[in-house]
Write an enzyme that holds these catalytic residues in place. Structure first.
Site, PDB file in Angstrom:
ATOM      1  N   ASP A  31       0.838  -1.186   0.000  1.00 56.54           N
ATOM      2  CA  ASP A  31       0.000   0.000   0.000  1.00 56.54           C
ATOM      3  C   ASP A  31       0.879   1.244   0.000  1.00 56.54           C
ATOM      4  OD1 ASP A  31      -3.256   0.253   0.710  1.00 56.54           O
ATOM      5  OD2 ASP A  31      -2.102   2.100   1.010  1.00 56.54           O
ATOM      6  N   ARG A 155     -19.104  -8.742   1.579  1.00 54.05           N
ATOM      7  CA  ARG A 155     -19.858  -7.686   2.254  1.00 54.05           C
ATOM      8  C   ARG A 155     -19.008  -7.164   3.399  1.00 54.05           C
ATOM      9  NH1 ARG A 155     -24.561 -11.692   3.838  1.00 54.05           N
ATOM     10  NH2 ARG A 155     -22.714 -12.996   3.835  1.00 54.05           N
ATOM     11  N   LEU A 254     -34.714  -7.243   1.779  1.00 51.63           N
ATOM     12  CA  LEU A 254     -36.043  -6.621   1.789  1.00 51.63           C
ATOM     13  C   LEU A 254     -36.293  -5.992   3.151  1.00 51.63           C
ATOM     14  CD1 LEU A 254     -38.494  -8.992  -0.174  1.00 51.63           C
ATOM     15  CD2 LEU A 254     -37.467  -6.846  -0.921  1.00 51.63           C
ATOM     16  N   HIS A 255     -35.275  -5.331   3.712  1.00 55.43           N
ATOM     17  CA  HIS A 255     -35.442  -4.710   5.024  1.00 55.43           C
ATOM     18  C   HIS A 255     -35.438  -3.192   4.871  1.00 55.43           C
ATOM     19  CE1 HIS A 255     -34.742  -8.650   6.635  1.00 55.43           C
ATOM     20  NE2 HIS A 255     -33.628  -8.735   5.914  1.00 55.43           N
ATOM     21  N   CYS A 264     -19.795   0.985  -1.930  1.00 57.45           N
ATOM     22  CA  CYS A 264     -20.006   0.301  -3.214  1.00 57.45           C
ATOM     23  C   CYS A 264     -21.304   0.677  -3.933  1.00 57.45           C
ATOM     24  CB  CYS A 264     -19.938  -1.199  -3.016  1.00 57.45           C
ATOM     25  SG  CYS A 264     -18.280  -1.750  -2.586  1.00 57.45           S
ATOM     26  N   LYS A 267     -21.582   4.345  -5.542  1.00 61.59           N
ATOM     27  CA  LYS A 267     -20.667   4.652  -6.648  1.00 61.59           C
ATOM     28  C   LYS A 267     -20.842   3.668  -7.810  1.00 61.59           C
ATOM     29  CE  LYS A 267     -16.465   2.075  -5.449  1.00 61.59           C
ATOM     30  NZ  LYS A 267     -16.506   1.072  -6.506  1.00 61.59           N
ATOM     31  N   ARG A 331     -18.597   5.678   4.612  1.00 61.13           N
ATOM     32  CA  ARG A 331     -18.616   6.283   3.272  1.00 61.13           C
ATOM     33  C   ARG A 331     -20.047   6.246   2.721  1.00 61.13           C
ATOM     34  NH1 ARG A 331     -13.510   3.187   0.487  1.00 61.13           N
ATOM     35  NH2 ARG A 331     -14.149   1.528   1.900  1.00 61.13           N
TER      36      ARG A 331
END
Ligand code: NAD
Length: 434
Positions: A31, A155, A254-255, A264, A267, A331
């Protein structure tokens, strides 16, 4: 054993690095941020992800996982190079590919033999072709290399689990040479019969955007249903349960919520719309999804405003800032829009999140105050607002909350409480669509 360098050690790069080391490869995570690499070299995580710390320590201890800022050496050392840098929203909604192309240039300048270049970053159709062109253009010795598109579907908050137990692995290539190596580095998954989908570069690139846009659409859809339920006095919880029982639809995603956010969906929906326009193929459903989600965040703010009429001087305690639970990522979180609107209207805000406080302080500085826990945050407020579904907010001591608050309004924008139980404690309960 393959030597793998991962360029970009963020949520995806770090998870990929730890995961591939755990599958048996020798991994070097790279990095440009020295602070991040120093932290990792000391055995500490720069992000919060459940289960990640243990796996990091195990793989570092057995010598399969290392961290460095020396990207040039990392490129020379590796057989396989993953690109996992950020692709944030750029001009006109298009993906900003500057970091990806910088890495490609760096690879071209340092390639010293046959390598496989694997793109993990989410990139629009045609990007891998451009990466190939940039590497060739910057490579003085014309070494051979292959390009693979291997999009990531993890996720946040379940990153480690998802990497180790993916629903599928997508491998896009324009020739068969790198396929064997890809099978080998993911061997434990292959043996566990995780579906592998081998395809061309363009299809692989588009699969990632299609997945995220579909999920964003599902979230925006149920939030629209919640708004219409509010309007006509129907119950979105029952509606979602009944609709979700249909096997063609499914109950996941579906919540009702304050609107999708994170690094994600916002954008990637914007990027696919921008790409569609550029390709002469406007994507009406995704455009509508973006608009609907924006409207929904505003709608959530309006629900608070409507209750108080004039927000000037009204004290509000906000519980939850991260865009979802189990992550410190804020974000594009709905909390940003809602809190900023509340501040503009003159409300006095105190916030608390179990993991995202450091990141929150960078955004709101001293325009809000910061609670030490949920009870401290709601002390003396006129209304409390739940924005993130952290487990510790699911079982609050309602009696204690009521006695600590000045007012009695309980906004539950994750619908995690039973309205009658909250009302029984003397609160005014306001959820979404119920
Ligand atoms: P991130 O911002 O957390 O990490 C990106 C990292 O890349 C940072 O640490 C940054 O310092 C580093 N970097 C930037 N330029 C560099 C360079 N030239 N050389 C080396 N390092 C450099 O981003 P992320 O959330 O990990 O996302 C990375 C990619 O994966 C994006 O394209 C994203 O869309 C995609 N993705 C993200 C998720 C997610 O949940 N976060 C899931 C799937 C896919």
């Amino acid at each position: 054993m393959y030597k793998i360098s991962i360029v970009g050690t963020g949520y995806v790069g770090l998870t990929t690095g730890i995961g591939l080391a755990n599958f048996g490869s020798n991994v070097l995570c790279l990095d440009v941020e020295p602070a991040k690499i120093d932290k990792l070299n000391q055995g500490n995580l720069p992000i919060y992800e459940p289960g990640m710390e243990e796996l990091l320590r195990e793989n570092v201890k057995c010598g399969r996982l290392n961290f460095s800022t020396n990207i040039e050496n990392g490129i020379k050392w590796a057989d396989i190079i993953f690109i996992a840098v950020g692709t944030p929203q750029g001009e006109n909604g298009e993906a900003d590919l500057e970091a990806v192309y910088t890495v490609a240039k760096n690879i071209g300048g340092n390639i010293n033999g046959y390598k496989i270049i694997v793109t993990k970053s989410t990139v629009p159709v045609g990007t891998n072709e451009e990466i190939k062109r940039i590497i060739s253009a910057n490579c003085p010795n014309s070494y051979e290399f292959d390009i693979v598109s291997n999009p990531e579907f993890l996720r946040e908050g379940r990153a480690v689990y998802d990497f180790l137990h993916p629903d599928r692995v997508v491998v896009g290539t324009d020739n068969s040479r790198p396929i064997e190596a890809m099978r080998k580095i993911y061997r434990p998954l292959y043996l566990n019969e995780v579906p592998f989908i081998f395809t061309d570069l363009k299809t692989a690139e588009l699969i990632k955007y299609s997945s995220n846009c579909f999920l964003a659409m599902k979230v925006a859809f149920i939030n629209e249903m919640a708004r219409i339920c509010d309007k006509v006095g129907a119950n979105v919880q029952v509606l979602a349960e009944a609709v979700g029982k249909d096997g063609r639809i499914g109950s996941k995603f579906l919540h009702p919520s304050p609107g999708y956010g994170g690094s994600c969906f916002p954008k990637d929906t914007e990027a696919l719309v921008a790409f569609g326009k550029r390709a002469g193929m406007p994507l009406a459903i995704i455009e509508a999804t973006i608009e609907s989600n924006k409207k929904h965040k505003q709608y959530i703010f309006e629900k608070i405003k409507e209750h108080f009429d004039n927000l000037k001087g009204i004290k509000i305690g906000i519980l939850g800032l991260a865009f979802k639970s189990e992550t410190d990522d804020i974000r594009d979180s709905a909390a940003i829009v809602i809190i900023n609107e509340l501040l503009k209207s003159g409300a006095v805000i105190k916030v608390y999140d179990p993991r995202a406080m450091e990141k929150a302080k960078l955004i709101w500085k001293d325009s809000v105050t910061y609670g030490s826990d949920e009870y401290d945050t709601i002390t003396g407020v006129d209304g409390m607002v739940i924005l993130t579904e952290w487990n510790q907010f699911r079982n609050l001591n309602l009696e204690k909350i009521k006695s600590f608050m000045k007012g009695n309004v309980f906004f539950d924008f994750r619908n995690i409480y039973k309205p009658d139980e909250v009302e029984a404690q003397g609160f005014v309960y306001i959820g979404i669509g119920r």
